[in-house]
Design a protein around this motif. Structure first.
Motif, PDB file in Angstrom:
ATOM      1  N   LYS A 122       0.870  -1.170   0.000  1.00 53.21           N
ATOM      2  CA  LYS A 122       0.000   0.000   0.000  1.00 53.21           C
ATOM      3  C   LYS A 122       0.911   1.225   0.000  1.00 53.21           C
ATOM      4  O   LYS A 122       1.752   1.366   0.891  1.00 53.21           O
ATOM      5  N   TRP A 123       0.760   2.070  -1.007  1.00 57.51           N
ATOM      6  CA  TRP A 123       1.646   3.251  -1.121  1.00 57.51           C
ATOM      7  C   TRP A 123       0.781   4.497  -1.119  1.00 57.51           C
ATOM      8  O   TRP A 123      -0.026   4.692  -2.018  1.00 57.51           O
ATOM      9  N   VAL A 124       0.984   5.322  -0.101  1.00 63.11           N
ATOM     10  CA  VAL A 124       0.225   6.562   0.024  1.00 63.11           C
ATOM     11  C   VAL A 124       1.175   7.752  -0.072  1.00 63.11           C
ATOM     12  O   VAL A 124       2.178   7.817   0.642  1.00 63.11           O
ATOM     13  N   ASN A 125       0.846   8.677  -0.967  1.00 61.65           N
ATOM     14  CA  ASN A 125       1.582   9.942  -1.057  1.00 61.65           C
ATOM     15  C   ASN A 125       0.815  11.004  -0.299  1.00 61.65           C
ATOM     16  O   ASN A 125      -0.405  11.156  -0.473  1.00 61.65           O
ATOM     17  N   CYS A 126       1.521  11.750   0.518  1.00 63.63           N
ATOM     18  CA  CYS A 126       0.885  12.841   1.267  1.00 63.63           C
ATOM     19  C   CYS A 126       0.338  13.884   0.300  1.00 63.63           C
ATOM     20  O   CYS A 126       1.097  14.455  -0.492  1.00 63.63           O
ATOM     21  N   GLY A 127      -0.953  14.146   0.389  1.00 63.83           N
ATOM     22  CA  GLY A 127      -1.613  15.034  -0.561  1.00 63.83           C
ATOM     23  C   GLY A 127      -1.058  16.444  -0.605  1.00 63.83           C
ATOM     24  O   GLY A 127      -0.858  17.027  -1.672  1.00 63.83           O
ATOM     25  N   LEU A 128      -0.804  17.012   0.554  1.00 60.41           N
ATOM     26  CA  LEU A 128      -0.298  18.389   0.586  1.00 60.41           C
ATOM     27  C   LEU A 128       1.087  18.472  -0.038  1.00 60.41           C
ATOM     28  O   LEU A 128       1.411  19.415  -0.772  1.00 60.41           O
ATOM     29  N   CYS A 129       1.897  17.476   0.229  1.00 59.46           N
ATOM     30  CA  CYS A 129       3.258  17.429  -0.329  1.00 59.46           C
ATOM     31  C   CYS A 129       3.193  17.247  -1.850  1.00 59.46           C
ATOM     32  O   CYS A 129       3.999  17.803  -2.594  1.00 59.46           O
ATOM     33  N   VAL A 130       2.208  16.470  -2.296  1.00 59.85           N
ATOM     34  CA  VAL A 130       2.005  16.267  -3.732  1.00 59.85           C
ATOM     35  C   VAL A 130       1.628  17.586  -4.394  1.00 59.85           C
ATOM     36  O   VAL A 130       2.173  17.954  -5.441  1.00 59.85           O
ATOM     37  N   ASP A 131       0.705  18.310  -3.768  1.00 59.22           N
ATOM     38  CA  ASP A 131       0.245  19.578  -4.346  1.00 59.22           C
ATOM     39  C   ASP A 131       1.382  20.588  -4.452  1.00 59.22           C
ATOM     40  O   ASP A 131       1.567  21.231  -5.485  1.00 59.22           O
ATOM     41  N   GLU A 132       2.162  20.707  -3.399  1.00 58.50           N
ATOM     42  CA  GLU A 132       3.284  21.663  -3.376  1.00 58.50           C
ATOM     43  C   GLU A 132       4.282  21.379  -4.485  1.00 58.50           C
ATOM     44  O   GLU A 132       4.905  22.293  -5.025  1.00 58.50           O
ATOM     45  N   ARG A 133       4.451  20.119  -4.802  1.00 62.52           N
ATOM     46  CA  ARG A 133       5.494  19.708  -5.741  1.00 62.52           C
ATOM     47  C   ARG A 133       4.959  19.391  -7.140  1.00 62.52           C
ATOM     48  O   ARG A 133       5.734  19.067  -8.019  1.00 62.52           O
ATOM     49  N   GLY A 134       3.668  19.463  -7.308  1.00 59.78           N
ATOM     50  CA  GLY A 134       3.101  19.143  -8.623  1.00 59.78           C
ATOM     51  C   GLY A 134       3.359  17.696  -8.994  1.00 59.78           C
ATOM     52  O   GLY A 134       3.577  17.375 -10.161  1.00 59.78           O
ATOM     53  N   ALA A 135       3.337  16.825  -7.995  1.00 59.43           N
ATOM     54  CA  ALA A 135       3.741  15.433  -8.208  1.00 59.43           C
ATOM     55  C   ALA A 135       2.547  14.494  -8.313  1.00 59.43           C
ATOM     56  O   ALA A 135       2.648  13.316  -7.987  1.00 59.43           O
ATOM     57  N   GLY A 136       1.430  15.004  -8.784  1.00 55.66           N
ATOM     58  CA  GLY A 136       0.183  14.237  -8.757  1.00 55.66           C
ATOM     59  C   GLY A 136       0.000  13.183  -9.830  1.00 55.66           C
ATOM     60  O   GLY A 136      -0.896  12.355  -9.739  1.00 55.66           O
ATOM     61  N   ASP A 137       0.827  13.185 -10.845  1.00 52.94           N
ATOM     62  CA  ASP A 137       0.657  12.201 -11.921  1.00 52.94           C
ATOM     63  C   ASP A 137       1.580  11.029 -11.648  1.00 52.94           C
ATOM     64  O   ASP A 137       2.752  11.044 -12.010  1.00 52.94           O
ATOM     65  N   TRP A 138       1.026  10.011 -10.984  1.00 55.14           N
ATOM     66  CA  TRP A 138       1.873   8.912 -10.523  1.00 55.14           C
ATOM     67  C   TRP A 138       1.533   7.581 -11.172  1.00 55.14           C
ATOM     68  O   TRP A 138       0.499   7.426 -11.823  1.00 55.14           O
ATOM     69  N   ILE A 139       2.381   6.619 -10.917  1.00 58.24           N
ATOM     70  CA  ILE A 139       2.215   5.268 -11.462  1.00 58.24           C
ATOM     71  C   ILE A 139       1.014   4.585 -10.804  1.00 58.24           C
ATOM     72  O   ILE A 139       0.514   5.028  -9.757  1.00 58.24           O
ATOM     73  N   ASP A 140       0.563   3.523 -11.441  1.00 57.76           N
ATOM     74  CA  ASP A 140      -0.571   2.756 -10.907  1.00 57.76           C
ATOM     75  C   ASP A 140      -0.259   2.176  -9.538  1.00 57.76           C
ATOM     76  O   ASP A 140       0.865   1.750  -9.270  1.00 57.76           O
ATOM     77  N   GLY A 141      -1.279   2.162  -8.682  1.00 59.12           N
ATOM     78  CA  GLY A 141      -1.133   1.534  -7.370  1.00 59.12           C
ATOM     79  C   GLY A 141      -0.970   2.534  -6.237  1.00 59.12           C
ATOM     80  O   GLY A 141      -1.153   2.196  -5.065  1.00 59.12           O
ATOM     81  N   VAL A 142      -0.601   3.755  -6.581  1.00 57.33           N
ATOM     82  CA  VAL A 142      -0.356   4.786  -5.563  1.00 57.33           C
ATOM     83  C   VAL A 142      -1.661   5.515  -5.244  1.00 57.33           C
ATOM     84  O   VAL A 142      -2.519   5.688  -6.125  1.00 57.33           O
TER      85      VAL A 142
END
Lengths: 108, 136
Positions: free
Chosen positions: B92-112
């Motif tokens: 199970k892989w969870v990316n912190c939403g706020l950290c994703v938003d700050e970094r523009g890192a929202g387009d990730w691989i399947d499963g995240v």
């Protein structure tokens, strides 16, 4: 009592708080807890035979602290001859220790 | 041996620290031994799973993209998801939403999945072992 698994990724040449961490390890053991020190990344640098830290590891071992070093990290750094009191290990063992009941894992 | 669950929190951005490589090795070892793993990635670690990562050639060495064979963390993590599936365990892989938003890192691989600190707390409460790898 709790088992503390200390993952030491830093070396005393680069880290100003390495010594404090070692002090904490000794205090934990002297307080009656089981302690395993697992060296990885640059933490293995002082496991090389001939450094001035051999007596430190001897003292930790005498206290009953088990000291392991990640084989991959040793290999990356060309360390073949190790201090006697440090045992070569691998991350599979780290996982087993981390999942042992009543274990708290601390990364430094 | 019945599977146990390891929760791991990571913070380091890709290619910046040996911590990232060690974290992925730890996840690999746990999955390979038949354990479930819950990863909470925050700060720079949310960049580990960015789909747009691409290998490159090396003009100084004179290698092509194929010859250079530069690894990307998103491919390594994709392989970890495949390993989990092959072993019949959960990654199970969870990316912190706020950290994703700050970094523009929202387009990730399947499963995240996107999440927050509460996901980490819930994972910890459900785990047999917990490891937090701090950054400097």
């Amino acid at each position: 009592m709790t088992h503390y698994l200390i993952l030491e990724s830093r070396d005393p040449f680069d880290s100003a708080d390495w010594a404090t961490m070692q002090e904490m390890i000794i205090n934990l053991r002297e307080s009656g807890h089981d302690v395993t020190l697992f060296l990885l990344q640059n933490g293995v640098l002082i496991a090389r035979k001939g450094t001035s830290f051999e007596s430190h590891f001897f003292n930790l071992k005498a206290l009953g602290i088990n000291i392991l070093a990640d084989f991959f990290s040793l290999q990356e750094r060309g360390i073949q001859n190790m201090v006697m009191d440090v045992e070569k290990s691998h991350l599979d063992r780290l996982i087993q220790l981390c999942l042992t009941p009543n274990t708290k894992t601390i990364w430094h | 041996m019945s599977p146990q669950t390891l929760s791991i929190a990571i913070m380091d951005a890709p290619y910046e620290s040996a911590n990232s490589t060690t974290a992925l090795r730890i996840i690999h070892s746990a999955l390979n031994q038949g354990h479930h793993v819950h990863v909470f990635a925050y700060e720079g670690a949310v960049n580990l799973t960015m789909k747009a990562q691409a290998p490159h050639a090396n003009a100084i060495k004179g290698t092509t993209v194929e010859e250079e064979n530069h690894p990307t963390t998103k491919d390594w993590i994709t392989a970890l998801f495949q390993l989990a599936k092959a072993k019949g365990v959960t990654l199970k892989w969870v990316n912190c939403g706020l950290c994703v938003d700050e970094r523009g890192a929202g387009d990730w691989i399947d499963g995240v999945h996107r999440g927050g600190p509460q996901d980490f707390i819930q994972s910890v409460q459900a785990s047999d072992g917990v490891l937090v790898i701090p950054t400097r």
